[in-house]
Write an enzyme that holds these catalytic residues in place. Sequence first.
Site, short mmCIF file in Angstrom:
data_model
loop_
_atom_site.label_atom_id
_atom_site.label_comp_id
_atom_site.label_asym_id
_atom_site.label_seq_id
_atom_site.Cartn_x
_atom_site.Cartn_y
_atom_site.Cartn_z
N HIS A 12 0.83 -1.20 0.00
CA HIS A 12 0.00 0.00 0.00
C HIS A 12 0.86 1.26 0.00
CE1 HIS A 12 -3.62 -2.33 0.62
NE2 HIS A 12 -4.32 -1.22 0.53
N LYS A 15 -10.26 -7.99 7.81
CA LYS A 15 -11.00 -8.30 9.04
C LYS A 15 -10.79 -7.12 9.98
CE LYS A 15 -7.29 -10.85 11.30
NZ LYS A 15 -6.91 -12.06 12.03
#
Length: 185
Positions: free
Chosen positions: A38, A103
């Site tokens: 990222h 999650k």
Amino acid sequence: MAEIRLTAPLSKEDALRLKTGDLVLLSGVMYTARDSAHKRLVDLLDAGRPLPFDPEGAVVYYVGPTPAPEGRPIGSAGPTTAYRMDAYAPRLYAQGVRATVGKGKRSEAVKVSLRRHGGVYFGAVGGAGALLSQCITAAEVVAFEDLGTEAVRKLTVVDFPLVVINDAHGNDGYAVPDLAAVGLG
């Protein structure tokens, strides 16, 4: 809660029709990316360079899969805790990424970005990486191979099971007790 079959890449209309709690069976293409990837993706954007995949409608799965056993395209592929990507996710949603998979809870900045750009955050069940990998039919590294397990991969998936945690309308599954208790945290 509805059960919906979708094919990625996703349209904005696909995302807008989803509601928190919907069960989704996703087929098509997902890209993997974790923290280091990222950072590099956002560095590319900052430098005015293109991303190594078309972000329009893309689904990004927060996963660092284990090596593939013989005869399989990938090893265990369970979700990573999403908040670790929260500093980068709004920038990617602004580029056209339609959904992320992980999650745990998301930051307020991510939730605002989902509403602004018509995106969605899916939860995948933690601890079920070996089972989830059975839904992955192909995997290839498309960027940052030097990151090893955290390289960006293009995954082909069939009926990958997901739950809508944060929808494009501002709803949050962690505010719903039944969803918060099903192992998505």
